[in-house]
Design a protein around this motif. Sequence first.
Motif, PDB file in Angstrom:
ATOM      1  N   GLU A 105      38.841 -12.615  23.621  1.00  0.00           N
ATOM      2  CA  GLU A 105      39.638 -12.621  22.403  1.00  0.00           C
ATOM      3  C   GLU A 105      38.793 -13.058  21.208  1.00  0.00           C
ATOM      4  OE1 GLU A 105      43.879 -13.675  22.433  1.00  0.00           O
ATOM      5  OE2 GLU A 105      43.449 -14.623  24.368  1.00  0.00           O
ATOM      6  N   TYR A 106      39.114 -12.526  20.058  1.00  0.00           N
ATOM      7  CA  TYR A 106      38.447 -12.929  18.816  1.00  0.00           C
ATOM      8  C   TYR A 106      39.499 -13.106  17.728  1.00  0.00           C
ATOM      9  CZ  TYR A 106      39.179  -8.491  16.416  1.00  0.00           C
ATOM     10  OH  TYR A 106      39.764  -7.410  15.792  1.00  0.00           O
ATOM     11  N   ASP A 107      39.126 -13.835  16.679  1.00  0.00           N
ATOM     12  CA  ASP A 107      39.943 -13.915  15.467  1.00  0.00           C
ATOM     13  C   ASP A 107      39.002 -14.045  14.277  1.00  0.00           C
ATOM     14  OD1 ASP A 107      39.126 -16.617  15.329  1.00  0.00           O
ATOM     15  OD2 ASP A 107      40.930 -17.297  16.362  1.00  0.00           O
ATOM     16  N   ALA A 108      39.540 -14.243  13.110  1.00  0.00           N
ATOM     17  CA  ALA A 108      38.706 -14.300  11.906  1.00  0.00           C
ATOM     18  C   ALA A 108      37.709 -15.454  11.962  1.00  0.00           C
ATOM     19  CB  ALA A 108      39.594 -14.440  10.674  1.00  0.00           C
ATOM     20  N   ASN A 109      38.073 -16.542  12.618  1.00  0.00           N
ATOM     21  CA  ASN A 109      37.180 -17.698  12.708  1.00  0.00           C
ATOM     22  C   ASN A 109      36.005 -17.457  13.642  1.00  0.00           C
ATOM     23  OD1 ASN A 109      38.800 -19.252  10.957  1.00  0.00           O
ATOM     24  ND2 ASN A 109      40.143 -19.859  12.649  1.00  0.00           N
ATOM     25  N   SER A 110      36.079 -16.394  14.448  1.00  0.00           N
ATOM     26  CA  SER A 110      34.987 -16.087  15.373  1.00  0.00           C
ATOM     27  C   SER A 110      33.780 -15.482  14.663  1.00  0.00           C
ATOM     28  CB  SER A 110      35.473 -15.112  16.454  1.00  0.00           C
ATOM     29  OG  SER A 110      36.613 -15.586  17.120  1.00  0.00           O
ATOM     30  N   LYS A 111      33.982 -14.988  13.448  1.00  0.00           N
ATOM     31  CA  LYS A 111      32.914 -14.310  12.713  1.00  0.00           C
ATOM     32  C   LYS A 111      31.946 -15.328  12.135  1.00  0.00           C
ATOM     33  CE  LYS A 111      31.452 -10.293  10.912  1.00  0.00           C
ATOM     34  NZ  LYS A 111      30.979  -9.175  11.730  1.00  0.00           N
ATOM     35  N   VAL A 112      30.678 -15.296  12.587  1.00  0.00           N
ATOM     36  CA  VAL A 112      29.681 -16.269  12.124  1.00  0.00           C
ATOM     37  C   VAL A 112      28.505 -15.613  11.402  1.00  0.00           C
ATOM     38  CG1 VAL A 112      30.267 -17.948  13.911  1.00  0.00           C
ATOM     39  CG2 VAL A 112      28.485 -16.236  14.363  1.00  0.00           C
ATOM     40  N   SER A 113      28.404 -14.271  11.470  1.00  0.00           N
ATOM     41  CA  SER A 113      27.327 -13.562  10.782  1.00  0.00           C
ATOM     42  C   SER A 113      27.733 -12.105  10.616  1.00  0.00           C
ATOM     43  CB  SER A 113      26.010 -13.659  11.561  1.00  0.00           C
ATOM     44  OG  SER A 113      26.046 -12.843  12.725  1.00  0.00           O
ATOM     45  N   ASP A 114      26.869 -11.335   9.960  1.00  0.00           N
ATOM     46  CA  ASP A 114      27.156  -9.914   9.753  1.00  0.00           C
ATOM     47  C   ASP A 114      26.869  -9.072  10.989  1.00  0.00           C
ATOM     48  OD1 ASP A 114      27.945 -10.339   7.135  1.00  0.00           O
ATOM     49  OD2 ASP A 114      25.921 -10.031   6.339  1.00  0.00           O
ATOM     50  N   GLY A 115      26.124  -9.629  11.954  1.00  0.00           N
ATOM     51  CA  GLY A 115      25.741  -8.824  13.105  1.00  0.00           C
ATOM     52  C   GLY A 115      24.711  -7.775  12.712  1.00  0.00           C
ATOM     53  N   GLY A 116      24.768  -6.631  13.366  1.00  0.00           N
ATOM     54  CA  GLY A 116      23.838  -5.549  13.038  1.00  0.00           C
ATOM     55  C   GLY A 116      22.723  -5.351  14.023  1.00  0.00           C
ATOM     56  N   GLY A 117      22.562  -6.299  14.976  1.00  0.00           N
ATOM     57  CA  GLY A 117      21.517  -6.144  15.978  1.00  0.00           C
ATOM     58  C   GLY A 117      20.169  -6.653  15.512  1.00  0.00           C
ATOM     59  N   MET A 118      19.152  -6.362  16.343  1.00  0.00           N
ATOM     60  CA  MET A 118      17.788  -6.855  16.114  1.00  0.00           C
ATOM     61  C   MET A 118      16.940  -5.746  15.504  1.00  0.00           C
ATOM     62  SD  MET A 118      18.147  -9.927  17.284  1.00  0.00           S
ATOM     63  CE  MET A 118      16.487 -10.555  17.508  1.00  0.00           C
ATOM     64  N   GLU A 119      16.505  -5.944  14.258  1.00  0.00           N
ATOM     65  CA  GLU A 119      15.705  -4.917  13.582  1.00  0.00           C
ATOM     66  C   GLU A 119      14.411  -4.640  14.320  1.00  0.00           C
ATOM     67  OE1 GLU A 119      13.691  -4.006   9.183  1.00  0.00           O
ATOM     68  OE2 GLU A 119      14.950  -5.792   9.491  1.00  0.00           O
ATOM     69  N   ASN A 120      13.789  -5.694  14.897  1.00  0.00           N
ATOM     70  CA  ASN A 120      12.508  -5.490  15.592  1.00  0.00           C
ATOM     71  C   ASN A 120      12.669  -4.704  16.890  1.00  0.00           C
ATOM     72  OD1 ASN A 120      13.790  -7.477  17.053  1.00  0.00           O
ATOM     73  ND2 ASN A 120      12.004  -8.804  17.240  1.00  0.00           N
ATOM     74  N   GLU A 121      13.915  -4.505  17.335  1.00  0.00           N
ATOM     75  CA  GLU A 121      14.184  -3.671  18.505  1.00  0.00           C
ATOM     76  C   GLU A 121      14.710  -2.299  18.100  1.00  0.00           C
ATOM     77  OE1 GLU A 121      16.756  -5.787  21.148  1.00  0.00           O
ATOM     78  OE2 GLU A 121      15.344  -7.448  21.450  1.00  0.00           O
ATOM     79  N   GLY A 122      14.671  -2.014  16.795  1.00  0.00           N
ATOM     80  CA  GLY A 122      15.111  -0.713  16.302  1.00  0.00           C
ATOM     81  C   GLY A 122      16.600  -0.581  16.140  1.00  0.00           C
ATOM     82  N   GLU A 123      17.334  -1.700  16.214  1.00  0.00           N
ATOM     83  CA  GLU A 123      18.785  -1.634  16.094  1.00  0.00           C
ATOM     84  C   GLU A 123      19.219  -1.633  14.627  1.00  0.00           C
ATOM     85  OE1 GLU A 123      20.274  -3.746  20.226  1.00  0.00           O
ATOM     86  OE2 GLU A 123      19.898  -5.031  18.490  1.00  0.00           O
ATOM     87  N   ASP A 124      20.173  -0.797  14.304  1.00  0.00           N
ATOM     88  CA  ASP A 124      20.737  -0.695  12.960  1.00  0.00           C
ATOM     89  C   ASP A 124      22.228  -0.410  13.140  1.00  0.00           C
ATOM     90  OD1 ASP A 124      21.043  -0.519  10.239  1.00  0.00           O
ATOM     91  OD2 ASP A 124      20.174   1.481  10.072  1.00  0.00           O
TER      92      ASP A 124
END
Length: 207
Positions: free
Chosen positions: A146-165
């Motif tokens: 389960e998640y809620d609004a308080n679970s959000k701690v960053s923008d996410g997006g993955g690891m750039e050095n692993e090629g994630e976007d």
Amino acid sequence: MTILPFGNIAMSVSNRVRVQSIEVLSDDWYLLKKTTFDFLRNDGSWQRQSRETYDRGNGATILLYNLAQHTVILVRQFRFPAFVNGWDDLLIEAPAGLLDEASPEDRIKLEVEEETGYRVSQVRKIFDAYMSPGSVTEKLYFFVAEYDANSKVSDGGGMENEGEDIDVLEIGIDESLAMINSGEIVDGKTIMLLQYAALNIFLNKKD
């Protein structure tokens, strides 16, 4: 345990396989091997076979859900193997990652935060499955949390050095199921998680 038709003898599958040779074809990104073995058939005869196996380790995947909002969190990213097989779009998926020697629970908590920016302390394993047993050795562990609004701690997006976007998507459960029917969601693990959630989490939980 396998029950063989000849004599109804109970026999472990390991007793039906005699490995003759193993050849490493590639050990670059992950491990590709060609194995020649004899297999004991149901009629009692031994048959020589050869198979290639791709070993990339085991993995974990998770569906974050919010019962009050009737929403789930998915991600959207570029997948080259899907692209070369005709998928001319970004792929919508549930967050996932390889275990890399961590426990499935620990790995998926880290992975979901890296990809989505949501931090969850409790995850629940629902099942595990071999996703492509004809050629890939990977076992995938499936989780929900389960998640809620308080679970959000960053923008996410993955690891750039692993090629994630990675794009993060918050989608209604009904919309996500409709996207399976329309062909917008074609990833196997994501379809399995969404259908599980529809049957076991959101069913009869709507206001």
